[in-house]
Design an enzyme around this catalytic site. Sequence first.
Site, PDB file in Angstrom:
ATOM      1  N   CYS A  91     108.038  12.553  16.800  1.00  0.00           N
ATOM      2  CA  CYS A  91     108.335  13.977  16.543  1.00  0.00           C
ATOM      3  C   CYS A  91     107.094  14.725  16.042  1.00  0.00           C
ATOM      4  CB  CYS A  91     109.519  14.101  15.589  1.00  0.00           C
ATOM      5  SG  CYS A  91     110.163  15.770  15.530  1.00  0.00           S
ATOM      6  N   HIS A 179     113.750  11.152  18.358  1.00  0.00           N
ATOM      7  CA  HIS A 179     113.842  10.204  17.234  1.00  0.00           C
ATOM      8  C   HIS A 179     114.486   8.885  17.677  1.00  0.00           C
ATOM      9  CE1 HIS A 179     112.513  12.813  13.970  1.00  0.00           C
ATOM     10  NE2 HIS A 179     113.020  13.790  14.691  1.00  0.00           N
ATOM     11  N   GLU A 181     114.681   6.283  15.964  1.00  0.00           N
ATOM     12  CA  GLU A 181     115.202   5.571  14.796  1.00  0.00           C
ATOM     13  C   GLU A 181     116.647   5.914  14.451  1.00  0.00           C
ATOM     14  OE1 GLU A 181     113.038   7.997  14.903  1.00  0.00           O
ATOM     15  OE2 GLU A 181     113.018   9.268  13.132  1.00  0.00           O
TER      16      GLU A 181
END
Length: 521
Positions: A91, A179, A181
Site C-alpha cells: 500500500c 493488503h 495481510e
Amino acid sequence: MTVDNLYIKGGSVLVIDYGGQYTHLIARRLRELGVLALIEPYNRIDNVDFSKYSAIVLSGSHRSTFNADSLVEYSARRVLYETKIPVLGICFGHQLIAKILGGVVKSGCGEFGGVVVKVVSEDELFNGWSSEERVWMSHSDCVTEPPPDSRVLAVSENDFIAAIRLIVNDRVVYTVQFHPEVVHTPKGKLLLENFVKISGLKREWKSEYYYNYVLTELEKYKSIEGPIIAAVSGGIDSTVSALLAKRVFGGRLTPVFIDHGLFREGEPEEVVEMLKKVGLEPLVINAQERFLSRLEGVRDCEIRRQIIGEEFALVFSEIMDKEDSRVFVQGTTYPDIVESGATGVADKIKTHHNVAGLPLWFREKYVVLEPLKYLYKDEVREIGKILGLPDYFTKRHPFPGPGLAVRVIGEFTRRKLEICKKASAIVERVLKKHGLYDHVWQAFAVVGDDLWVGVKGDARRHGYIVTVRIVESSDAMTADYVKLPYSIIDEISREITRSIDEVTMVTYAVTTKPPSTIEPC
Ligand code: XMP
C-alpha cells in the site's frame, strides 16, 4: 531480555512500520507462516541491524507520500540501497518505493474495500492465484507510472497499478497496492507465502522455539538475589508469564494479585482459586480504596489509564521494597511493546496501561521482566498449551488491564461502577444460560451519564442508560457485533432493568470495529 538471541538466522523478517492500521497483521501472518517478523518504526531505522534479517516489508500508512516527513523517504532509501535482501512494499510502501525509484504517484485515485485485480504478468509472487482475484484496498493515492525498468504484475478493475516487480541493488523488490495481510484478501496469505519462498526464508518460528528462548533468557537473572514478584490478574498473559518465571525461579517467585476494585463481579475470588490450581498461589492485596478514590470524578479515560498505571507501580513498589525484591515480572505482549516505542508513527487510539502507564522510575528502579514481550496473543495461548494451562485461562474473554474503568463513560463514580458490574454479570449469565458465552469474543455492559425517564413502581424517575456490547472477533483488530436473537436481547434487557433499580433503559451496540472500537473509551 535481549532480542539478540531471538533472531532466526535466515528466517527473520523486518517489518517497517509507517503507521498503517494493519502493520501488526503483516507480522502475524508472516509468523503464522513460520518466520519471525519483528516490527520497527520507520523513525528508528538507524537503530536497526539489517544483518539480522533476510527480507523486509514496508507497511501501509495513514500518511500520503506527498506530506510524509523526511525520515520516511530516508528509511526506505536505506532499505533499497543499503541492503540486498528481498523487499515487499504494501500500500503506502508500494507508493513510496515507486516514487523513490522514479515512478509517478498521484492523488484522487482511491479505492476502498473489495476490488478485483487482474494478474497481467506471470510471476512466482502470484503462484496459486487465478487471473482475477478479489483483494482489499484502502488507499487515496496511487501509482500512475511505474518506475523505469519495472514490470507491472497486476492491475485493479479501475485500471490502477496493483503490483510491480523490480530489481534494485541486484535483488528483487515487489510492491502491491492492496493488503495481502487482511482476511478480506482471500489469496493474500498465499501471496505472503510465495514471498517467503522467493526470499528463501527458513520457517522455524514456532512456540517451542520461543519457549526455549525465553527460559534461557530468564535463567540469566537467576543470580539477582531476593524474591521475584510477578503481577497476576487471572488473564492469560500474566498467568503464562508467571508460570514461565516459576519454571526458572521456582519457590523464589511470589505472584501478587492487586484487587483494584475494577474487576467483574466475583472475579477476584474466582481468579485466586484458579491461580492456586496451577500452582500460583497469589499474595492478594486489597487496594480498592486507593484506586477508586483517585479515579472518582475523572472523566477522561486516558487519564484514568494513567492513574491506574501509576497506582499499580506505587503498590507494587511498596511490596517489592518490603520484600526486598529487585525483579518484577509482568505479562506485556508484543503489540504493547511496539506501540510504546513507536512515538508518533501510528495515530494513537488508546493507551494500554501496562506500558505507557508504567512509570519510567519503576523501570529504572527494578529489573522488569516481560517474558512474552515478543509474542502475540495467539502465540501466548500456544505457550499456555505447552505449560498445560487449563481451558479456564485460554478461553476467558479478554479483559482490559484497567478493568471496568474503561467501561464507565463520562464521570467515573462508584455508583456507575456498581451498575456496570451488575449489568455485565447479567449479560454473562444470560449468554452462559443459552450456551453462547464461549462463542463470542467479548460481552459486557457499559454505563454513561445520560439519563432516560422511566416509570418504575408507578413513579416517574430518571435512570441510567446501560449499553450492552457483545462482539465476535478473531484478534480484536476488527470486530462485529453479535446478531443475537431478539428474545435473548429482551431477556438481558428485562433482567437488567428488573434487578438494577437505577437503570431505565437498555440499548444494544450495533457498530462494527472499525469505525468503532470494542471498549467505549
Ligand atoms: P479496543 O477497545 O481498542 O480494544 O477495540 C481492543 C482489545 O483490547 C482490549 N483493551 C485493553 N486491554 N488495557 C488492556 O490491557 C487497555 O487499556 C485496553 N483497552 C482495550 C479490549 O478489551 C479489546 O479486547
